[in-house]
Scaffold this active site. Sequence first.
Site, mmCIF file in Angstrom:
data_model
loop_
_atom_site.group_PDB
_atom_site.id
_atom_site.type_symbol
_atom_site.label_atom_id
_atom_site.label_comp_id
_atom_site.label_asym_id
_atom_site.label_seq_id
_atom_site.Cartn_x
_atom_site.Cartn_y
_atom_site.Cartn_z
ATOM 1 N N LYS A 23 -2.247 32.198 -120.426
ATOM 2 C CA LYS A 23 -2.607 30.985 -119.685
ATOM 3 C C LYS A 23 -3.462 31.389 -118.499
ATOM 4 O O LYS A 23 -3.129 32.343 -117.791
ATOM 5 C CB LYS A 23 -1.341 30.275 -119.211
ATOM 6 C CG LYS A 23 -1.614 29.039 -118.378
ATOM 7 C CD LYS A 23 -0.366 28.208 -118.142
ATOM 8 C CE LYS A 23 0.671 28.925 -117.341
ATOM 9 N NZ LYS A 23 1.899 28.121 -117.152
ATOM 10 N N CYS A 40 -15.299 24.895 -111.287
ATOM 11 C CA CYS A 40 -15.735 24.657 -112.670
ATOM 12 C C CYS A 40 -14.671 23.898 -113.451
ATOM 13 O O CYS A 40 -13.490 24.231 -113.400
ATOM 14 C CB CYS A 40 -16.008 25.998 -113.347
ATOM 15 S SG CYS A 40 -16.450 25.841 -115.090
ATOM 16 N N CYS A 42 -15.813 22.987 -116.775
ATOM 17 C CA CYS A 42 -16.359 23.067 -118.140
ATOM 18 C C CYS A 42 -15.966 24.368 -118.833
ATOM 19 O O CYS A 42 -16.199 24.537 -120.017
ATOM 20 C CB CYS A 42 -17.884 22.931 -118.125
ATOM 21 S SG CYS A 42 -18.778 24.405 -117.582
ATOM 22 N N CYS A 51 -17.937 26.867 -109.978
ATOM 23 C CA CYS A 51 -19.051 26.366 -110.787
ATOM 24 C C CYS A 51 -20.303 27.202 -110.518
ATOM 25 O O CYS A 51 -20.600 27.527 -109.367
ATOM 26 C CB CYS A 51 -19.306 24.911 -110.398
ATOM 27 S SG CYS A 51 -20.789 24.182 -111.105
ATOM 28 N N HIS A 55 -22.484 24.093 -116.602
ATOM 29 C CA HIS A 55 -22.156 22.806 -117.237
ATOM 30 C C HIS A 55 -23.426 22.075 -117.694
ATOM 31 O O HIS A 55 -23.383 21.322 -118.662
ATOM 32 C CB HIS A 55 -21.323 21.930 -116.297
ATOM 33 C CG HIS A 55 -21.976 21.652 -114.986
ATOM 34 N ND1 HIS A 55 -21.780 22.425 -113.859
ATOM 35 C CD2 HIS A 55 -22.876 20.707 -114.642
ATOM 36 C CE1 HIS A 55 -22.491 21.941 -112.867
ATOM 37 N NE2 HIS A 55 -23.180 20.895 -113.317
HETATM 38 FE FE1 FES Z 1 -18.454 24.619 -115.200
HETATM 39 FE FE2 FES Z 1 -20.217 23.755 -113.420
HETATM 40 S S1 FES Z 1 -18.464 22.747 -114.095
HETATM 41 S S2 FES Z 1 -20.204 25.613 -114.476
#
Ligand code: FES
Length: 75
Positions: A23, A40, A42, A51, A55
């Site tokens: 996890k 982040c 994504c 981030c 994304h």
């Molecule tokens: Fe994953 Fe921006 S939300 S790189």
Amino acid sequence: TLLPPPPNRSALCNPAIQKDSPKVANVVDIEDIGEKAVFCRCWRSKKFPYCDGSHNAHNEKTGDNVGPLIVKGKQ
Ligand code: FES
């Protein structure tokens, strides 16, 4: 004995980050956030849990619409 089926990589939320861990959890001290921190959501960032703009490529490639969580410190 039957082995479980291999993971369906296209169905994974997290394709590559810390895959040796059961996890992935991250702790960020609120005192270190300062004015703003961009996290982040994504699971494609090379700077995870922050981030790095990955994304945008993910959204373009897949038609997804994900983006970061922006945490603002006290102004
Ligand atoms: Fe994953 Fe921006 S939300 S790189």
